[in-house]
Design a protein around this motif. Structure first.
Motif: not given
Length: 150
Positions: A1-15
Motif C-alpha cells: 500500500m502506498h501513502v504519499i503526502l506533500r508539504t510545501a516549506v520555505a527553505q531550499p532543499p539543501a537546508q
C-alpha cells in the motif's frame, strides 16, 4: 500500500535536508504510540535508526536502515529508509523522503511510503492510521522549515 503526502516549506532543499536531525525526528513523533529513540545515526546510506514503540500493552522494536541518499539532477535531495525489524502487523516498510525544489526558493517535502502486512485487506484497514501518522508531520515541518510564500 502506498501513502504519499506533500508539504510545501520555505527553505531550499539543501537546508531542509540538513535539518533532518535527531531533534526533528523526535519532534515528528506522533502522540501514540509513544516512541523511545534508541539510536539515530543520521540520514545517509548505511545509517541506522532504532526505536521502541510503547503501545501500553507491549514494547515493540523497530529498526530501519538508510539504504540510499543523494541529490537528483533537478535538485531534489532524498534519502530512503527501509524497515529491518518491524512491529506487527508490518512485514515491509520503505519510506522515501524527497525534498523537491519548490516555488520561490522553497521546497516540497514528499513522504512517499510503501508498506505491507500479511494481507491486502489489513493493508487497506490500517491505511487511515498510516495517513494520519504522516499528516501529523505537516505543521511540524512548517514550524521547522517555515511556511512557503504564496
Amino acid at each position: 500500500m502506498h501513502v504519499i503526502l506533500r508539504t510545501a516549506v520555505a527553505q531550499p532543499p539543501a537546508q531542509v535536508m540538513a535539518g533532518f536531525s535527531r531533534e526533528l525526528f523526535l519532534a515528528l513523533a506522533p502522540p501514540f504510540p509513544k516512541l523511545r529513540l534508541r539510536r539515530f545515526d543520521g540520514c545517509r546510506t548505511g545509517d541506522q535508526v532504532e526505536i521502541e514503540l510503547d503501545t501500553v500493552a507491549k514494547k515493540l522494536p523497530w529498526t530501519s536502515l538508510i539504504t540510499d541518499d543523494g541529490v537528483l539532477l533537478d535538485g531534489t535531495h532524498y534519502f530512503v529508509d527501509e524497515g529491518q525489524v518491524l512491529p506487527p502487523p508490518l512485514r515491509y516498510w520503505q519510506h522515501r523522503h524527497l525534498i523537491e525544489p519548490g516555488p520561490a526558493g522553497g521546497s516540497v517535502i514528499v513522504d512517499n511510503l510503501e508498506y505491507r502486512t500479511a494481507s491486502r485487506l489489513l493493508d487497506a484497514l490500517i491505511y487511515p492510521a498510516m495517513w494520519a501518522q504522516f499528516a501529523w508531520r505537516r505543521p511540524i515541518y512548517r514550524r521547522w522549515f517555515g511556511r512557503p510564500r504564496l
